[in-house]
Design a protein around this motif. Structure first.
Motif, mmCIF file in Angstrom:
data_model
loop_
_atom_site.group_PDB
_atom_site.id
_atom_site.type_symbol
_atom_site.label_atom_id
_atom_site.label_comp_id
_atom_site.label_asym_id
_atom_site.label_seq_id
_atom_site.Cartn_x
_atom_site.Cartn_y
_atom_site.Cartn_z
ATOM 1 N N ASN A 218 0.843 -1.200 0.000
ATOM 2 C CA ASN A 218 0.000 0.000 0.000
ATOM 3 C C ASN A 218 0.879 1.250 0.000
ATOM 4 N N GLY A 219 0.251 2.395 -0.118
ATOM 5 C CA GLY A 219 1.007 3.640 -0.221
ATOM 6 C C GLY A 219 1.905 3.880 0.982
ATOM 7 N N SER A 220 1.378 3.601 2.173
ATOM 8 C CA SER A 220 2.170 3.834 3.386
ATOM 9 C C SER A 220 3.427 2.972 3.405
ATOM 10 N N HIS B 283 1.556 11.345 3.609
ATOM 11 C CA HIS B 283 2.307 10.231 3.044
ATOM 12 C C HIS B 283 1.859 8.888 3.578
ATOM 13 N N ASP C 35 6.574 11.068 -3.887
ATOM 14 C CA ASP C 35 5.457 10.219 -3.488
ATOM 15 C C ASP C 35 4.333 10.420 -4.508
ATOM 16 N N LYS D 200 -2.082 3.144 -5.170
ATOM 17 C CA LYS D 200 -3.444 3.533 -5.559
ATOM 18 C C LYS D 200 -3.885 3.035 -6.947
HETATM 19 C C1 LIG Z 1 -3.064 7.660 -0.039
HETATM 20 C C2 LIG Z 1 -1.674 8.151 0.011
HETATM 21 C C3 LIG Z 1 -0.689 7.466 0.738
HETATM 22 C C4 LIG Z 1 -0.997 6.276 1.615
HETATM 23 O O1 LIG Z 1 -1.469 5.197 0.886
HETATM 24 P P1 LIG Z 1 -2.247 4.014 1.641
HETATM 25 O O2 LIG Z 1 -2.443 3.003 0.584
HETATM 26 O O3 LIG Z 1 -3.534 4.620 2.134
HETATM 27 O O4 LIG Z 1 -1.401 3.558 2.759
HETATM 28 C C5 LIG Z 1 0.613 7.928 0.673
HETATM 29 N N1 LIG Z 1 0.929 9.020 -0.054
HETATM 30 C C6 LIG Z 1 0.014 9.698 -0.761
HETATM 31 C C7 LIG Z 1 0.438 10.870 -1.567
HETATM 32 C C8 LIG Z 1 -1.318 9.298 -0.741
HETATM 33 O O5 LIG Z 1 -2.234 9.989 -1.429
#
Ligand SMILES: *Cc1c(COP(=O)(O)O)cnc(C)c1O
Length: 423
Positions: free
Chosen positions: A109-111, A143, A236, A265
């Motif tokens: 995931n993003g985190s 982030h 990011d 995402k």
């Molecule tokens: C949503 C987001 C994250 C975190 O992503 P998750 O999948 O929710 O953990 C990190 N950075 C940015 C720029 C985001 O928009």
């Protein structure tokens, strides 16, 4: 009992104060830009379900690819093993990532993609016996919600309870119009201390802050300052990646290139949780050694899950199709026309557009809080009218699936016009 009622019993929802929040809506079906709840009510998903779904819900191309992969090889550990979907996805991504990127690390995931970038920045210097433990980030950045990502995030009420337990992050102003020199000055003062390993930023658009935008020229200068002072740059692109800004990545607007990139995402078109952190060869080489202690001891059970990779490959194919590229341009043009029409409305403070992202700031007497009552009034109006928009304070934004039709877009625009008269 309805699905929404049964849900109340065991499910704890994200960013939700369950005592005061309304009951979550139970969605039973999605197609294109539309969702339906258990009562048959239709919603236009104007934020692509938190920015993950550009190619439409229940996309048959992605579904087919997942099914094929599931019946061939659903999963295999990535420690000591590899597989065709990961090899092919890495090759395909290399063709569109900035040309200095050469190594990919998969996660969920993003985190996690941000955690990995931060850990790599710190360990790169640690491996050379250099102490650089601070990270530079923008004010109001977002982030992610795990500890490292949370530390880099600057939206304070998200992180208040943990502020004494976080890695050290130093902040610089966001270089929005008029604040460019202040941002450059603050960065210049920080990099010369030799204590910072990396500068992390959301390139061109700060999503969670309310689609706050700034220009590529100033980001180019910030990246150049970091490069001259041996501070890594981490773009990011979790929100901005895969066409949202009108180009594949926001970094494609730059002349400089970041050292690392975080993507997630839209990577799998919203089908399967997956993320990637990408690196230059130089960074990878900082871990390449006869000494096992210099390796990156980081991994996740589902690292490079083949089914996720298959979904990502199908998503890339959709993104690169002429039809999808034409959709991105169409949505962008519609946004510009709507912006032109709405910006003179007496209740509109500012508007901004980049790619498929449209944002509008409503004039208010007081400063509106992120999840305050003004925001709730807006949110409820949209939901009642069958449009999914999650305003940030007094900022209303749209980030639609690229496949949203003109009719659907026009309905979203007209509900925004209506809310201005209602509020
Ligand atoms: C949503 C987001 C994250 C975190 O992503 P998750 O999948 O929710 O953990 C990190 N950075 C940015 C720029 C985001 O928009």
């Amino acid at each position: 009992m309805t699905l929404a009622e049964r849900n109340q019993k065991h499910n704890w929802h994200p960013y939700t104060q369950h005592k005061t929040a309304q009951r979550p809506i139970a969605i039973v079906k999605g197609e294109g830009a539309l969702l339906w709840d258990e009562d048959g009510k239709e919603y236009i998903d104007a934020i692509a379900s938190w920015w993950v779904n550009p190619y439409g819900h229940s996309n048959p191309v992605i579904a087919e690819a997942i099914y094929k992969q599931l019946t061939t090889l659903e999963h295999v550990l990535f420690g000591g093993f590899t597989h065709e979907p990961a090899v092919e996805l890495s090759e395909k991504l290399m063709a569109i990532l900035p040309s200095n990127q050469n190594k990919l690390f998969y996660s969920d995931n993003g985190s996690t993609s941000v955690e990995i970038a931060i850990k790599v920045s710190m360990q790169y210097f640690f491996n050379q016996g250099i102490k650089k433990t601070k990270i530079i980030a923008f004010e109001d950045a977002f982030h992610g919600d795990t500890f490292g990502a949370m530390a880099a995030s600057g939206i304070s009420f998200f992180t208040e309870a943990f502020k004494d337990s976080l890695i050290e992050v130093v902040r610089i102003p966001v270089p929005t119009l008029g604040n460019e020199e202040a941002s450059i000055r603050a960065l210049t003062e920080l990099v010369i201390t030799n204590e910072c390993s990396a500068f992390i930023f959301e390139p061109l658009v700060q999503g969670a802050a309310g689609m706050v935008m700034y220009k590529p020229e100033v980001l180019d200068r910030l990246i150049a300052i970091c490069r001259e002072n041996q501070v890594f740059t981490i773009a990011d692109e979790v929100m901005t990646g895969f066409g949202k800004t009108g180009k594949n990545f926001a970094c494609d607007y730059l002349t400089q290139m970041p050292d690392m990139m975080c993507i997630s995402k839209a990577l799998t078109g919203g089908a399967i949780p997956m993320a990637i952190t990408s690196f230059t060869q130089e960074i990878f080489d900082g871990f390449y050694d006869d000494d096992i202690n210099k390796a990156l001891f980081h991994g996740h059970t589902f690292t490079a899950n083949p089914t996720g990779c298959a979904a990502a490959l199908a998503s890339l194919q959709l993104l690169q199709s002429e039809k999808m590229q034409a959709n991105i341009q169409r949505v962008h043009q519609s946004h510009l026309a709507f912006e032109n029409k709405i910006k003179k409305h007496p209740k509109v403070a500012t508007t901004r557009v980049l790619g498929v992202i449209f944002a509008l700031e409503i004039k208010t007497e007081n400063e509106e809080t992120y999840y305050g009552s003004f925001r709730n009034k807006l949110y409820n109006f949209f939901i009642e009218n069958g449009v999914i928009i999650r305003p940030v304070g007094n900022i209303v934004y749209i980030l639609p699936p690229y496949v949203m039709t003109e009719n659907q877009l026009n309905k979203v625009y007209s509900k925004i016009e209506e809310v201005l008269d209602f509020i």
